[in-house]
Write a protein that holds these residues in place. Structure first.
Motif, mmCIF file in Angstrom:
data_model
loop_
_atom_site.group_PDB
_atom_site.id
_atom_site.type_symbol
_atom_site.label_atom_id
_atom_site.label_comp_id
_atom_site.label_asym_id
_atom_site.label_seq_id
_atom_site.Cartn_x
_atom_site.Cartn_y
_atom_site.Cartn_z
ATOM 1 N N LEU A 293 -55.132 77.965 -40.217
ATOM 2 C CA LEU A 293 -53.813 78.381 -40.842
ATOM 3 C C LEU A 293 -52.645 78.056 -39.942
ATOM 4 O O LEU A 293 -51.507 77.566 -39.640
ATOM 5 N N ILE A 294 -53.599 78.751 -38.141
ATOM 6 C CA ILE A 294 -51.640 77.715 -37.236
ATOM 7 C C ILE A 294 -51.407 76.267 -37.699
ATOM 8 O O ILE A 294 -50.553 76.210 -37.549
ATOM 9 N N GLN A 295 -52.447 75.507 -37.786
ATOM 10 C CA GLN A 295 -52.050 74.041 -38.095
ATOM 11 C C GLN A 295 -51.279 73.894 -39.031
ATOM 12 O O GLN A 295 -50.394 73.225 -39.052
ATOM 13 N N GLU A 296 -51.200 74.475 -40.070
ATOM 14 C CA GLU A 296 -50.842 74.784 -41.346
ATOM 15 C C GLU A 296 -49.136 75.156 -40.457
ATOM 16 O O GLU A 296 -48.148 74.325 -41.412
ATOM 17 N N ILE A 297 -48.838 76.450 -40.709
ATOM 18 C CA ILE A 297 -48.458 77.028 -39.927
ATOM 19 C C ILE A 297 -47.050 75.950 -38.518
ATOM 20 O O ILE A 297 -45.916 75.548 -39.455
ATOM 21 N N THR A 298 -47.852 75.329 -38.007
ATOM 22 C CA THR A 298 -47.322 74.625 -37.015
ATOM 23 C C THR A 298 -46.457 73.365 -37.807
ATOM 24 O O THR A 298 -45.157 73.256 -37.468
ATOM 25 N N GLU A 299 -47.144 72.550 -38.381
ATOM 26 C CA GLU A 299 -46.789 71.146 -39.616
ATOM 27 C C GLU A 299 -45.604 72.313 -40.875
ATOM 28 O O GLU A 299 -44.796 71.031 -40.455
ATOM 29 N N GLU A 300 -45.955 73.112 -41.292
ATOM 30 C CA GLU A 300 -44.778 73.244 -42.336
ATOM 31 C C GLU A 300 -43.663 73.622 -41.403
ATOM 32 O O GLU A 300 -42.504 73.513 -41.991
ATOM 33 N N TYR A 301 -44.082 74.479 -39.876
ATOM 34 C CA TYR A 301 -42.511 74.884 -39.821
ATOM 35 C C TYR A 301 -41.492 74.145 -38.661
ATOM 36 O O TYR A 301 -40.682 74.845 -38.034
ATOM 37 N N ASP A 302 -42.666 73.324 -38.724
ATOM 38 C CA ASP A 302 -42.193 72.379 -37.665
ATOM 39 C C ASP A 302 -42.456 73.393 -36.388
ATOM 40 O O ASP A 302 -41.028 72.971 -35.369
ATOM 41 N N ILE A 303 -43.016 74.353 -35.318
ATOM 42 C CA ILE A 303 -43.083 74.319 -34.683
ATOM 43 C C ILE A 303 -43.739 74.699 -33.174
ATOM 44 O O ILE A 303 -44.362 73.033 -33.375
ATOM 45 N N THR A 304 -43.191 74.458 -32.497
ATOM 46 C CA THR A 304 -43.927 73.306 -31.325
ATOM 47 C C THR A 304 -45.384 74.641 -30.824
ATOM 48 O O THR A 304 -44.406 75.894 -29.726
#
Length: 255
Positions: A179-190
């Motif tokens: 979930l954390i990885q998906e959200i990171t990539e989906e919303y382009d978060i650092t």
């Protein structure tokens, strides 16, 4: 992107961080690993602005933190989301109330706008029917997902996670990692994750920083960690028989 240059921090004359330099890339899961006492927590708190380094600089997308005004620092902190080790939910608030809390504190959105945003992030973490439950009424894994929803409700540029899999069973831990990885990539978060979980390292360690005694001993990806001959890293990562076998299989395949 977060750029760290020669960060040093001491407490009562004891140097805890000894000149750490690295870069945390946007859209990637960046992991900090190391034994207890290696400086991981102090390093994370420096990144969050909770500790001020004695020397060195931290830049957030080109903005040097120490050069910012108090108002600019306050605005930057509102662009940071945090998932705490124990979830840190308010027991007296429902799931919905916990997630809405940052919006009520830091925005001037209308009630309907806040509700739309809360509904959106709870749906994103697969908690569509938990709005009116209290933390005591849901599982540890669900509590972590609530914590993640609260961390991203302000649409942060930077997401920090302190031992997000602490206390979870292996299957749930993998779900939280994904979930954390998906959200990171989906919303382009650092995203920066402080962890002891070697499953997380292997699954989502796109960038790994290994600290030892306040020094950056090694950095690389979860693929490169199989190749390293750094004894401190291999002793830490492959302390279990399972990972020793995984490494040996990798070496045999290479040969």
């Amino acid at each position: 992107m977060i750029e760290v240059e020669n960060i040093q921090k001491s407490f009562d004359g004891t140097r805890v961080l000894k000149g750490i330099s690295t870069t945390f890339n946007t859209g990637q899961t960046n992991l900090i690993i190391g034994q207890s006492g290696s400086g991981k927590t102090v390093f994370l708190k420096c990144l969050l602005g909770l500790f001020t380094p004695d020397e060195g600089t931290i830049c957030y997308d080109g903005k040097t933190y120490s050069d910012l005004t108090d108002d600019e620092k306050r605005n930057l902190r509102q662009e940071m989301g945090m998932v705490f080790q124990g979830s840190a939910l308010f027991d007296s608030m429902t799931v919905e109330g916990n997630v809405r809390f940052p919006l009520e504190m830091f925005t001037k959105q209308s009630a309907s706008e806040m509700q739309d945003r809360v509904d959106f992030v709870l749906n994103r973490v697969n908690l569509v029917d938990a709005h009116h439950k209290f933390p005591s009424e849901i599982s540890g894994g669900m509590q972590k997902r609530v914590a993640i929803a609260r961390a991203i409700v302000m649409n942060p540029k930077y997401l920090f996670c302190d031992e997000p899999n602490s206390g979870l069973d292996p299957k749930t831990a993998i779900l939280i990692d994904n979930l954390i990885q998906e959200i990171t990539e989906e919303y382009d978060i650092t995203t920066v994750i402080n962890t002891h979980d070697m499953n997380s390292v292997m699954e989502i360690g796109q960038k790994i920083i290994f600290l030892k005694n306040g020094v950056k001993e090694w950095e690389g990806s979860n693929k490169e960690i199989f190749k390293t001959d750094n004894e401190a890293v291999t002793n830490f990562v492959y302390s279990s028989d399972l990972f020793k076998k995984v490494r040996q299989m990798y070496i045999e395949e290479r040969n």
